[in-house]
Design an enzyme around this catalytic site. Structure first.
Site, PDB file in Angstrom:
ATOM      1  N   ASP A 126       0.863  -1.169   0.000  1.00 31.01           N
ATOM      2  CA  ASP A 126       0.000   0.000   0.000  1.00 31.01           C
ATOM      3  C   ASP A 126       0.905   1.226   0.000  1.00 31.01           C
ATOM      4  OD1 ASP A 126      -1.665   2.137   0.660  1.00 31.01           O
ATOM      5  OD2 ASP A 126      -2.867   0.960   2.074  1.00 31.01           O
ATOM      6  N   ASN A 153       2.417   5.170 -10.654  1.00 25.08           N
ATOM      7  CA  ASN A 153       1.108   5.172 -11.318  1.00 25.08           C
ATOM      8  C   ASN A 153      -0.048   5.011 -10.335  1.00 25.08           C
ATOM      9  OD1 ASN A 153      -0.921   4.405 -13.590  1.00 25.08           O
ATOM     10  ND2 ASN A 153      -0.795   2.553 -12.312  1.00 25.08           N
ATOM     11  N   SER A 208      -1.961  13.968 -14.664  1.00 22.34           N
ATOM     12  CA  SER A 208      -3.248  13.944 -15.379  1.00 22.34           C
ATOM     13  C   SER A 208      -3.504  15.303 -16.006  1.00 22.34           C
ATOM     14  CB  SER A 208      -4.394  13.644 -14.415  1.00 22.34           C
ATOM     15  OG  SER A 208      -5.645  13.799 -15.072  1.00 22.34           O
ATOM     16  N   TYR A 228      -9.123  16.030  -6.213  1.00 23.54           N
ATOM     17  CA  TYR A 228      -8.405  15.136  -7.141  1.00 23.54           C
ATOM     18  C   TYR A 228      -7.497  15.959  -8.058  1.00 23.54           C
ATOM     19  CZ  TYR A 228      -7.203  11.997 -10.900  1.00 23.54           C
ATOM     20  OH  TYR A 228      -6.474  11.269 -11.832  1.00 23.54           O
ATOM     21  N   LYS A 267      -3.233  16.067  -8.614  1.00 26.58           N
ATOM     22  CA  LYS A 267      -2.499  15.903  -9.877  1.00 26.58           C
ATOM     23  C   LYS A 267      -1.687  17.162 -10.196  1.00 26.58           C
ATOM     24  CE  LYS A 267      -3.440  11.673 -10.536  1.00 26.58           C
ATOM     25  NZ  LYS A 267      -2.388  10.640 -10.666  1.00 26.58           N
ATOM     26  N   PRO A 290      -2.196  11.838 -18.862  1.00 26.47           N
ATOM     27  CA  PRO A 290      -3.229  11.291 -19.745  1.00 26.47           C
ATOM     28  C   PRO A 290      -4.522  12.097 -19.638  1.00 26.47           C
ATOM     29  CG  PRO A 290      -2.341   9.606 -18.250  1.00 26.47           C
ATOM     30  CD  PRO A 290      -1.897  10.939 -17.751  1.00 26.47           C
ATOM     31  N   VAL A 298      -9.204   7.956 -19.777  1.00 26.56           N
ATOM     32  CA  VAL A 298      -8.868   6.576 -20.147  1.00 26.56           C
ATOM     33  C   VAL A 298      -9.892   5.685 -19.452  1.00 26.56           C
ATOM     34  CG1 VAL A 298      -7.056   4.817 -20.193  1.00 26.56           C
ATOM     35  CG2 VAL A 298      -6.422   7.233 -20.038  1.00 26.56           C
ATOM     36  N   THR A 349     -10.804   2.927 -17.550  1.00 29.54           N
ATOM     37  CA  THR A 349     -10.189   1.912 -16.691  1.00 29.54           C
ATOM     38  C   THR A 349     -11.159   1.681 -15.531  1.00 29.54           C
ATOM     39  OG1 THR A 349      -9.135   3.600 -15.330  1.00 29.54           O
ATOM     40  CG2 THR A 349      -7.875   2.809 -17.238  1.00 29.54           C
ATOM     41  N   PHE A 388     -10.945   3.424 -12.985  1.00 36.65           N
ATOM     42  CA  PHE A 388     -10.871   4.728 -12.319  1.00 36.65           C
ATOM     43  C   PHE A 388     -12.238   5.254 -11.846  1.00 36.65           C
ATOM     44  CE2 PHE A 388     -10.724   9.405 -12.546  1.00 36.65           C
ATOM     45  CZ  PHE A 388      -9.611   9.689 -11.782  1.00 36.65           C
TER      46      PHE A 388
HETATM   47  P1  NDP Z   1      -7.447   1.989 -11.951  1.00 34.62           P
HETATM   48  O1  NDP Z   1      -8.435   2.174 -10.871  1.00 34.62           O
HETATM   49  O2  NDP Z   1      -7.776   1.059 -13.070  1.00 34.62           O
HETATM   50  O3  NDP Z   1      -6.026   1.580 -11.341  1.00 34.62           O
HETATM   51  C1  NDP Z   1      -5.523   2.207 -10.186  1.00 34.62           C
HETATM   52  C2  NDP Z   1      -4.364   1.404  -9.653  1.00 34.62           C
HETATM   53  O4  NDP Z   1      -3.819   2.074  -8.508  1.00 34.62           O
HETATM   54  C3  NDP Z   1      -4.767   0.011  -9.221  1.00 34.62           C
HETATM   55  O5  NDP Z   1      -3.813  -0.907  -9.697  1.00 34.62           O
HETATM   56  C4  NDP Z   1      -4.717   0.078  -7.693  1.00 34.62           C
HETATM   57  O6  NDP Z   1      -4.297  -1.177  -7.170  1.00 34.62           O
HETATM   58  C5  NDP Z   1      -3.627   1.128  -7.483  1.00 34.62           C
HETATM   59  N1  NDP Z   1      -3.725   1.740  -6.170  1.00 34.62           N
HETATM   60  C6  NDP Z   1      -4.724   2.529  -5.690  1.00 34.62           C
HETATM   61  N2  NDP Z   1      -4.493   2.846  -4.411  1.00 34.62           N
HETATM   62  C7  NDP Z   1      -3.331   2.222  -4.054  1.00 34.62           C
HETATM   63  C8  NDP Z   1      -2.574   2.154  -2.861  1.00 34.62           C
HETATM   64  N3  NDP Z   1      -2.958   2.790  -1.737  1.00 34.62           N
HETATM   65  N4  NDP Z   1      -1.430   1.428  -2.863  1.00 34.62           N
HETATM   66  C9  NDP Z   1      -1.031   0.783  -3.973  1.00 34.62           C
HETATM   67  N5  NDP Z   1      -1.694   0.823  -5.148  1.00 34.62           N
HETATM   68  C10 NDP Z   1      -2.841   1.528  -5.171  1.00 34.62           C
HETATM   69  O7  NDP Z   1      -7.191   3.463 -12.531  1.00 34.62           O
HETATM   70  P2  NDP Z   1      -6.207   3.993 -13.696  1.00 34.62           P
HETATM   71  O8  NDP Z   1      -5.414   2.917 -14.293  1.00 34.62           O
HETATM   72  O9  NDP Z   1      -7.039   4.846 -14.566  1.00 34.62           O
HETATM   73  O10 NDP Z   1      -5.278   4.957 -12.817  1.00 34.62           O
HETATM   74  C11 NDP Z   1      -3.863   4.879 -12.787  1.00 34.62           C
HETATM   75  C12 NDP Z   1      -3.305   6.286 -12.641  1.00 34.62           C
HETATM   76  O11 NDP Z   1      -3.637   7.062 -13.779  1.00 34.62           O
HETATM   77  C13 NDP Z   1      -3.833   7.054 -11.424  1.00 34.62           C
HETATM   78  O12 NDP Z   1      -2.770   7.767 -10.831  1.00 34.62           O
HETATM   79  C14 NDP Z   1      -4.846   8.016 -12.049  1.00 34.62           C
HETATM   80  O13 NDP Z   1      -5.009   9.156 -11.260  1.00 34.62           O
HETATM   81  C15 NDP Z   1      -4.159   8.309 -13.362  1.00 34.62           C
HETATM   82  N6  NDP Z   1      -4.976   8.827 -14.442  1.00 34.62           N
HETATM   83  C16 NDP Z   1      -6.103   8.166 -14.875  1.00 34.62           C
HETATM   84  C17 NDP Z   1      -6.850   8.660 -15.917  1.00 34.62           C
HETATM   85  C18 NDP Z   1      -8.111   8.007 -16.379  1.00 34.62           C
HETATM   86  O14 NDP Z   1      -8.924   8.660 -17.062  1.00 34.62           O
HETATM   87  N7  NDP Z   1      -8.346   6.737 -16.080  1.00 34.62           N
HETATM   88  C19 NDP Z   1      -6.447   9.876 -16.620  1.00 34.62           C
HETATM   89  C20 NDP Z   1      -5.261  10.499 -16.085  1.00 34.62           C
HETATM   90  C21 NDP Z   1      -4.564   9.970 -15.056  1.00 34.62           C
HETATM   91  P3  NDP Z   1      -4.876  -1.885  -5.845  1.00 34.62           P
HETATM   92  O15 NDP Z   1      -6.294  -1.437  -5.680  1.00 34.62           O
HETATM   93  O16 NDP Z   1      -4.715  -3.339  -6.130  1.00 34.62           O
HETATM   94  O17 NDP Z   1      -3.966  -1.398  -4.765  1.00 34.62           O
HETATM   95  C1  8X3 Z   2      -8.274  11.250 -14.675  1.00 37.84           C
HETATM   96  C2  8X3 Z   2      -8.901  12.036 -15.765  1.00 37.84           C
HETATM   97  O1  8X3 Z   2     -10.606  13.893 -16.153  1.00 37.84           O
HETATM   98  O2  8X3 Z   2     -11.404  11.791 -15.186  1.00 37.84           O
HETATM   99  O3  8X3 Z   2      -7.190  11.933 -14.165  1.00 37.84           O
HETATM  100  O4  8X3 Z   2     -10.089  13.319 -13.868  1.00 37.84           O
HETATM  101  S1  8X3 Z   2     -10.301  12.798 -15.194  1.00 37.84           S
END
Ligand code: NDP
Ligand code: 8X3
Length: 218
Positions: free
Chosen positions: A69, A96, A149, A162, A166, A192, A195, A197, A199
């Protein structure tokens, strides 16, 4: 996927936080295809086990699981210090791991949502960098890649905390780069846009309809 790779990543050690889902999982695929050895990190170990199997089967990739974590600095330090000798020289750190919680107004949002976003997106990223960058400096090689982001640049309704986390990632990336001037260590902020995901599922705590709606028509 095939992609242009001007430098060789064969055998390099890449640590990815948040490798259990979304962008982190995709990064793991790209680096595995490029021949890197990958340290897969996240809290959900069972997801990491499945990913490691897939990367082994698809690319014969060598992986190491590092369940942790990022909010817990002591656990991070113990885990990094405890890496097997042949995995200690981390060439690339991909910070990430991150999340959003809710879309509430600043004067209404639950404090717990703020704590979680700040502790993960800002403090978690700092803890990882603090644990790993000194080794890069000692070895005179390395690259820290932060996942920021577009939200750092454009604040949206209900997103202020949030977006602030970022914006902090942007500033921390610039600060680290300045602190490392004169060394060969590189620092990058990837920003990015939307995306699809997990998220938004995480943001809306499993309300999949509301999450799906975010990407409607994209
Ligand atoms: P997901 O929710 O698909 O993935 C998030 C990942 O972060 C998971 O693998 C989760 O793993 C991990 N995570 C969360 N909290 C913890 C923690 N306390 N310790 C360790 N790992 C942690 O989201 P995304 O892939 O979209 O997000 C990845 C990154 O990209 C983030 O930083 C997000 O802010 C950023 N981002 C996303 C965008 C989008 O539109 N999706 C756009 C721009 C940026 P687990 O729960 O197993 O710990
Ligand atoms: C994730 C992109 O616009 O959903 O950073 O916050 S947004």
């Amino acid at each position: 996927a095939s992609f242009f790779m001007p430098i060789s990543l064969t055998g390099k050690v890449v640590l990815i936080t948040g490798a259990s889902s979304g962008i982190g999982t995709s990064c793991a695929h790209y680096f595995a295809e490029a021949g890197a050895r990958i340290i897969l990190s996240a809290r959900r170990k069972e997801k990491l086990i499945l990913l490691a199997d897939e990367l082994q089967q698809k690319y014969q990739a060598k992986t190491l699981l590092l369940p942790l974590d990022v909010q817990k600095s002591d656990a991070i330090n113990t885990s990094i210090q405890g890496l097997p000798a042949n995995w200690q020289a981390i060439d690339v750190l991909i910070n990430n791991a991150g999340l959003s919680r809710g879309l509430d107004k600043q004067y209404e949002a639950p404090l717990q949502d703020w704590e979680e976003m700040i502790d993960t997106n800002i403090k978690g990223l700092l803890y990882m960098t603090r644990a790993i960058a000194p080794g890069m400096i000692a070895r005179n090689a390395g690259h820290v890649i932060n996942i920021g982001s577009i939200a750092a640049r454009y604040t949206y309704p209900g997103g202020s905390v949030y977006c602030a986390t970022k914006a902090a990632v942007k500033v921390l990336t610039e600060g680290l780069k300045i602190d490392l001037l004169g060394t060969p260590i590189r620092v990058t902020n990837i920003e990015p846009g939307l995306v699809e995901t997990d998220f938004s599922n995480v943001r809306f705590r499993g309300d999949t309809d509301r999450a799906k709606n975010v990407y409607e028509g994209m």
